[in-house]
Design an enzyme around this catalytic site. Structure first.
Site, short mmCIF file in Angstrom:
data_model
loop_
_atom_site.label_atom_id
_atom_site.label_comp_id
_atom_site.label_asym_id
_atom_site.label_seq_id
_atom_site.Cartn_x
_atom_site.Cartn_y
_atom_site.Cartn_z
N GLU A 22 13.56 -13.22 6.71
CA GLU A 22 13.01 -12.90 5.40
C GLU A 22 12.91 -11.42 5.15
O GLU A 22 12.97 -10.61 6.08
CB GLU A 22 11.65 -13.55 5.22
CG GLU A 22 10.65 -13.19 6.28
CD GLU A 22 9.52 -14.20 6.29
OE1 GLU A 22 8.57 -13.98 5.54
OE2 GLU A 22 9.59 -15.19 7.03
N CYS A 35 4.39 -11.14 7.37
CA CYS A 35 5.42 -11.30 8.37
C CYS A 35 5.67 -12.76 8.82
O CYS A 35 4.81 -13.37 9.43
CB CYS A 35 4.87 -10.49 9.54
SG CYS A 35 6.01 -10.03 10.75
N1 SAH Z 1 6.83 -6.15 15.51
C1 SAH Z 1 6.42 -5.04 14.70
C2 SAH Z 1 6.60 -5.30 13.21
C3 SAH Z 1 5.71 -6.42 12.78
S1 SAH Z 1 5.17 -6.67 11.16
C4 SAH Z 1 4.98 -4.70 15.00
O1 SAH Z 1 4.33 -5.43 15.73
O2 SAH Z 1 4.51 -3.68 14.53
C5 SAH Z 1 4.30 -5.36 10.58
C6 SAH Z 1 2.78 -5.42 10.70
O3 SAH Z 1 2.20 -6.60 10.17
C7 SAH Z 1 2.30 -5.31 12.13
O4 SAH Z 1 1.29 -4.34 12.20
C8 SAH Z 1 1.74 -6.68 12.40
O5 SAH Z 1 0.81 -6.63 13.44
C9 SAH Z 1 1.17 -7.03 11.05
N2 SAH Z 1 0.92 -8.45 10.80
C10 SAH Z 1 1.57 -9.52 11.29
N3 SAH Z 1 1.04 -10.65 10.81
C11 SAH Z 1 0.04 -10.29 9.99
C12 SAH Z 1 -0.89 -11.01 9.19
N4 SAH Z 1 -0.88 -12.32 9.17
N5 SAH Z 1 -1.77 -10.31 8.46
C13 SAH Z 1 -1.78 -8.96 8.48
N6 SAH Z 1 -0.94 -8.21 9.21
C14 SAH Z 1 -0.04 -8.87 9.97
#
Ligand code: SAH
Length: 350
Positions: A88, A333
């Site tokens: 996505e 995400c």
């Molecule tokens: N793998 C990378 C990119 C992930 S997505 C990382 O861990 O940074 C980007 C951000 O969204 C990350 O900080 C992740 O921890 C956060 N994230 C993932 N799921 C989430 C959710 N349900 N609510 C808020 N932030 C979330």
């Protein structure tokens, strides 16, 4: 699956064209066509050359399967890869331009408890060209007439970019190339859960991307409750890698801190965060957790988020609450893919 033409650097494309017996200007023509998001089929080159390319390369490595438009104009896409896998992406529209969020892996193996991308584990890495093609197709959709296409990129879709290191770096080099979209690394943010050795490697690539680290806690024990990677690398090691990044690139780094009810959003957590980050050339992005159906964690209230922000600011830490974008369309995400996989009988070919 065939190979991905969008994986190639401009030099590699040149070499390919000459190996196929094509004139030199054909490489430029193909590069221009790809930069416009065209399929090989739709690029205006001789039929014989086109057929040779199509024998070996995917015509459409990334295709838009669904588009969802949120009330705030945010667009969320489901992309279908050539092997049927799904990832996505999101396009967020700001006054200064359009920021696209791209995926680097199908699924993820980092296992963060709040995240939907990791629900089914890692299926596979994307190639550099598959990451690039997500941007090419969306940019093409938004560059009609005077409108600007994609101006900024965040590597914050599904996957851990530094767990797919080589493809991620190749993608950044290719997308920033003048023969492709010419998007400067300074307009690209790479988000990692904190893979320390790769953070050191990244600092030596000569690519001044914005480094963003998902912190979400102030002690290793607390962090390990939601992020298994905390059992491998400590916060101290992560901060060391961030300092090194700043020393090598001169770029301030960013921490993401998702506010989870009952986990990390109390005033004492804010105070601990101030102690941890005081004096560092960094910024904190506070995120209200996007609640994931399959996960039990809940977001801190707006009031708590505001109180947390106030404490950080008073404590001398540069911080903002990230505008909750596209929450009505499964903005977080991996949420969209997860719900899509639930609703279709026929999953991707894995
Ligand atoms: N793998 C990378 C990119 C992930 S997505 C990382 O861990 O940074 C980007 C951000 O969204 C990350 O900080 C992740 O921890 C956060 N994230 C993932 N799921 C989430 C959710 N349900 N609510 C808020 N932030 C979330």
């Amino acid at each position: 699956m065939k190979e991905i033409l969008q994986d190639l650097t401009y030099d590699e494309l040149n070499a390919l064209m000459s190996s196929l017996g094509a004139e030199r200007f054909r490489a430029q023509q193909v590069a221009q066509g790809l930069a416009k998001g065209k399929k090989i089929t739709d690029i205006n080159i001789p039929k014989a050359l086109k057929e040779k390319l199509l024998e070996r390369y995917e015509d459409e490595p990334v295709r838009i399967l669904e588009t969802y438009t949120g009330a705030d104009g945010t667009e969320k896409y489901l992309f279908r890869l050539a092997d049927g896998n799904i990832v996505e992406g999101v396009l967020m529209k700001y006054k200064y331009g359009n920021t696209q969020c791209v995926s680097t892996q199908v699924g993820c193996r980092m296992g963060c408890r709040f995240c939907a991308s990791t629900l089914h584990g890692l299926t596979r890495n994307l190639t550099a060209g598959e990451i690039l093609s997500q941007v090419l197709v969306i940019n093409a959709l938004h560059t009609d007439g005077k409108a600007r296409g994609v101006t900024n990129i965040v590597l914050m879709g599904s996957g851990e970019p530094l767990d797919n290191y080589d493809s991620t770096i190749r993608f950044i080099r290719n997308v920033s190339c003048a023969t492709s979209l010419n998007i400067s690394p300074r307009n690209i943010s790479l988000s990692t859960c904190g893979l320390v050795p790769q953070m050191y490697r990244l600092a030596d690539e000569g690519l001044p991307v914005n480094l963003t680290v998902s912190l979400h806690a102030t002690t290793d024990a607390e962090r390990a409750r939601t992020m298994p990677i905390a059992n491998k690398y400590t916060i101290r090691e992560i901060l060391g890698a961030c300092s090194n990044y700043f020393n090598k690139t001169g770029r301030r780094y960013i921490f993401e801190y998702s506010l989870i009810d009952g986990e990390n959003s109390e005033p004492e957590d804010a105070k601990a965060l101030i102690q941890l980050l005081k004096g560092r050339p960094c910024h904190v992005n506070l995120i209200r957790l996007n609640e994931v159906k399959e996960r039990s964690l809940r977001s801190a209230t707006e009031r708590k988020a505001q109180a947390f922000l106030k404490l950080l600011t008073e404590g001398g830490i540069s911080a903002t609450i990230r505008r909750q974008i596209g929450a009505d369309i499964g903005g977080a995400c991996g949420q969209l893919r997860a719900s899509y996989l639930h609703t279709v009988d026929e999953g991707p070919e894995e």
